[in-house]
Design a protein around this motif. Structure first.
Motif, PDB file in Angstrom:
ATOM      1  N   GLU A 102      41.352  44.162  44.777  1.00  0.00           N
ATOM      2  CA  GLU A 102      40.072  44.868  44.742  1.00  0.00           C
ATOM      3  C   GLU A 102      40.170  46.222  45.448  1.00  0.00           C
ATOM      4  O   GLU A 102      39.600  47.216  45.000  1.00  0.00           O
ATOM      5  N   SER A 157      38.217  47.893  37.714  1.00  0.00           N
ATOM      6  CA  SER A 157      37.496  46.667  38.068  1.00  0.00           C
ATOM      7  C   SER A 157      36.178  46.529  37.324  1.00  0.00           C
ATOM      8  O   SER A 157      35.525  45.495  37.403  1.00  0.00           O
ATOM      9  N   SER A 171      34.002  42.727  51.487  1.00  0.00           N
ATOM     10  CA  SER A 171      34.598  41.420  51.213  1.00  0.00           C
ATOM     11  C   SER A 171      34.422  40.498  52.410  1.00  0.00           C
ATOM     12  O   SER A 171      34.473  40.943  53.569  1.00  0.00           O
TER      13      SER A 171
END
Length: 862
Positions: free
Chosen positions: A74, A168, A63
């Motif tokens: 996440e 996800s 990220s």
């Protein structure tokens, strides 16, 4: 005051900065405890957690400048952990009490979605059902304690531990076909990717929406597409006149969503009555007819409606040079159901196009219609020629192993004309109306892995009426009108129960019962001023009971064995017939299958075919049933087929040799000119033939050759002669090329001319009152042949590239039939004529097939 404002402003900025805090962090399979420590050191935040809940958990993340909440989502969602931000710097991490998951269920072999597949929580009755695309979303409570059982009819069950799911991502679940229920494994392609053959070589299937371009077609007309197959053709080039291996057109039955169809084409057979955008898959049987469908003696087409795999409504529209149609499909009940509606109408009663003109020339040139329309220069025989179709289908699959469907089919064709001569002495009025309606309700249930059932109830109603009136206005003698009518009605109520049981791997048994209640009547009336009156009426009403059973099995030795039997009880005949069939295949090596079949088939519904043309240059098909009093027999076909199928390295070689012996009524005026002209004459037809298909596929290019040899002879009234459908040799060479958004196709057909009976001269007779009359002398029946048939067809399609995220797409088609405008003939007849000098001569009349015919098609999908 300034101090207070400054402090207040600082607090606001501090809160906003805390809300906008972003994190950049990368880890690859790193322990979650270590990630927490590095984040605390870098960003000054603190994590509160239970060591037991996060131990042995590794994470991967990449990220950059991600808001803290999005980052934590996440990071933790894949671990079934939840978080809560306390004040600004403290984050509490706990075990998640639920998980959001997304799944896509597919066929492991083909990748096709599995609509309405089910996922049940193991040990409970709670579950979920996928939509038409095989997808579903769900929130699972206490995921660490949940296991899902995923199932779909005909596929092996699969278990999934929910705690292993990555929420996800969309999880692809591939289900394998269950060999125990004998799901057919389809060869990748037969002629193109939309035309396939099953591993038993029992049927050829056409996926209409996936089908690629074929020669001469601007759109996917299914009945014209079927004629690309060896052994299937049409002697008069029509869509509705399919002749399977030399048999009469009525020996091949057509079903749409289990509804028997008796009007399969419009414009007197030239445009199929099935809307292309509403069709899904078509199964074509020519080597044998399944015992579950009684009544067809030579071939069978099972047409199924389309089921779009889309969560959103689908709208399509198509326009070509003869008609336009509209198709729409709407999901309902949370994608558990779908309703599809299609409508089509011709427009050539308003606008005359080159395509319509070419069809009209074929239909009416040299016919009575054209002869009469010549009386008036102002007459146009296409002033009222229209057709329309409506299809409605409702599919519903609730949770569980049930599936329900309802279908409705309506077709209408109408042709009228009204003409007068210049002196207003003779007025000619002709009308031809055809109406076809059908409906079906069906229920399919999977009772257990090896056992399923299918119940279907259908109703079909066919009506045709034709009338010709010549009104004479002779003042001296009064009115002397000509009147000719034909009325044909057929009603068929059909119900079928089919049970399927797979007792062991690679073995299956089908058994069931079929009931038909049929009413048919045909009335022919002719009242001419210059000829003798004639009236004929055939009426029947009765039921047929069919009990059937079929077995199919595969053995490790490579042998495939199929055997079927069917009992047919005819109430109106107070008699019964037994259908029997045996199919034996042997897999010699991977991709090489030797095949054979033998069977005896009986047909209760058939047709009288008039080729003594009255309205157009087409055969009028009048439906009747077997009737003892009228001496109309049940059609019987005994046939044997031997062949081989090779599918390797892009090659397909398919060859069948067959022998058929058919007992059937020879229709009145079928062109045989048998003495003692009766409406019905029974005869026996012997057909011998060979079908060969050789195809090779390269990357963008496909080429194939189809050859058919057929020799057929009829014996009736102690006379033997060549069948009127005897096309001794037929050769088709086709090629297609696909490149990016373009598809091109070119095809050439050459075949032997049809048989006919040549006139040798005429003989004159004189009655006692001195009046002369003449009779034509002919050679032996059907010993001559029309000129060899040649036709070159071409077509091109362009598919507009679909934009990402958009449902809009478009397709444009261009086709030309008979590019070289070759004169091909369907029949030749003779008549006695007298010229102005009272000289008698024989007039030869040839009826031509279609000339050069362009067409354009535009299709939009929204």
């Amino acid at each position: 005051m300034k101090v207070i404002c400054s402090v207040f402003l600082s607090l606001i900025i501090s809160v906003l900065c805390a809300q906008e805090r972003t994190i950049s962090y990368t880890a690859n399979d790193v322990a979650l405890v270590k990630v927490f420590k590095e984040l605390e050191k870098t960003y000054g935040i603190h994590f509160a957690f239970s060591v037991d809940e996060i131990k042995n958990r590794n994470v991967s993340i990449n990220s950059k400048n991600v808001p803290i909440r999005a980052f934590l989502n996440e990071l933790l969602s894949t671990q079934q952990l939840s978080f809560k931000i306390i004040e600004n710097d403290f984050i509490s991490v706990t075990k998640a009490s639920s998980i959001f998951m997304r799944m896509s269920l597919k066929d492991a072999e083909t990748g096709e979605p599995l609509p309405f597949a089910t996922a049940r929580i193991k040990g409970t009755y709670q579950g979920y059902i996928a939509d038409v695309n095989g997808k579903f979303e769900a929130v699972i409570n206490n995921p660490s304690e949940v296991t899902l059982e995923i199932s779909f009819i005909g596929y092996k069950k699969k278990e999934l531990v929910v705690s292993t799911i990555d929420p996800s991502k969309v999880l692809d679940i591939n289900l394998e076909r269950d060999a125990q229920v004998l799901q057919e494994i389809v060869v990748k392609e037969y002629l193109n990717k939309g035309i396939t053959i099953d591993d038993r070589a029992s049927k050829i299937s056409i996926d209409v929406q996936d089908m690629e371009i074929l020669p001469g077609l601007s759109e996917r007309d299914i009945l014209l597409s079927a004629q690309i197959l060896a052994g299937i053709g049409s002697a008069d080039e029509s869509a509705g006149g399919l002749n399977v291996r030399g048999s009469s057109r009525d020996n091949t039955f057509v079903y749409w969503n289990k509804i028997p169809v008796y009007q399969s084409a419009h414009y007197f057979g030239n445009i199929s009555s099935f809307i292309p955008s509403a069709i899904g898959k078509v199964d074509i049987y020519k080597n044998y007819v399944p015992v579950s469908y009684g009544g067809s003696s030579s071939g069978l087409l099972l047409i199924n409606s389309r089921k779009p795999s889309s969560e959103k409504p689908v709208v399509e529209t198509n326009l070509n040079l003869t008609h336009g149609d509209l198709y729409t499909s709407l999901p309902f009940a949370k994608q558990s159901g779908q309703i599809s509606v299609a409508a089509r109408r011709s427009f050539n009663d308003l606008i005359s196009t080159p395509t319509f003109n070419a069809i009209s020339n074929k239909l009416f040139e040299g016919s009575l219609t054209e002869d009469v329309q010549g009386i008036s220069e102002d007459f146009e025989y296409n002033s009222k020629l229209v057709f329309n179709d409506i299809n409605v289908v409702v599919d519903f699959k609730p949770a569980g192993n049930n599936e329900f469907s309802a279908s409705l089919l309506s077709s209408r064709s109408k042709l009228n004309y009204n003409s007068e001569d210049e002196e207003d002495v003779l007025q000619s009025i002709q009308e031809h109306n055809v109406r076809s309606f059908g409906s079906n309700l069906s229920w399919t249930r999977r009772w257990s892995d090896p056992f399923s059932s299918e119940l279907s109830v259908s109703y079909a109603d066919y009506h045709m009426d034709y009338s010709l009136i010549n009104v004479r206005r002779e003042e001296d003698e009064g009115p002397e009108d000509d009147l000719q009518t034909r009325i044909n009605n057929l009603e068929n109520f059909e119900s079928r129960l089919k049970l399927t049981y797979a007792p062991a791997k690679n073995h299956a048994i089908d058994a069931g019962y079929q009931f038909n209640d049929v009413k048919a009547d045909l009335t022919i009336n002719e009242d001419f001023f210059f000829e003798e009156d004639f009236t004929e009426s055939i009426t029947s009403d009765g039921s047929v009971h069919g009990i059937f059973a079929n077995y199919f099995g595969k053995f490790s030795s490579g042998i495939q064995l199929g055997a079927g039997v069917r009992y047919n009880g005819y109430e109106i005949l107070n008699d019964y017939r037994i259908d029997r069939q045996l199919r034996l295949n042997y897999e010699l090596a991977p991709g090489i299958l030797l095949k054979s079949s033998a069977g005896i088939y009986h047909q209760y519904i058939s047709s009288l075919k008039e080729v003594d043309f009255v309205f157009s240059n087409t055969i009028e098909q009048n439906w009747i049933t077997a009737e003892r009093e009228e001496d109309i027999p049940v059609i019987k076909n005994e046939q044997v087929v031997l062949g081989a199928l090779i599918t390797k390295a892009g090659w397909v070689v398919d060859v069948d040799a067959y022998y058929k012996q058919v007992l059937a009524p020879v229709a009145w005026n079928f062109g045989f000119r048998i003495e003692d002209d009766e409406v019905l004459v029974s005869g026996v037809e012997e057909i011998k033939g060979l079908d060969l298909t050789v195809k090779k596929r390269w990357k963008y290019y496909r080429a194939w050759l189809s050859y058919t040899f057929q020799d057929s002879e009829v014996e009736a009234r102690e006379q033997a002669f060549t069948s009127g459908l005897n096309i001794r040799h037929q050769l088709q060479v086709s090629q297609t090329m696909n490149y990016k958004q373009y598809e091109f196709s070119l095809g050439y057909t050459m075949r032997s001319g049809l048989p006919f009976t040549r006139a040798l001269g005429f003989e004159q007779f004189v009655e006692d009152d001195g009046e002369r009359f003449f009779d034509i002398e002919y050679e032996e029946v059907n010993t001559s042949r029309l000129p060899t048939y040649h036709r070159l067809d071409a077509s091109a399609w362009y598919k507009l590239k679909k934009k990402e995220g958009s449902q809009f797409s478009a397709e444009f088609g261009l086709s030309i039939l008979n590019v070289l405008n070759t004169n091909n003939f369907y029949s030749r007849s003779y008549s006695i004529e007298e010229d102005e000098e009272d000289q008698i001569f024989i007039l030869q009349s040839d009826r031509k097939l279609i000339g050069i015919t362009p067409n354009v098609s535009v299709r939009f999908k929204f």
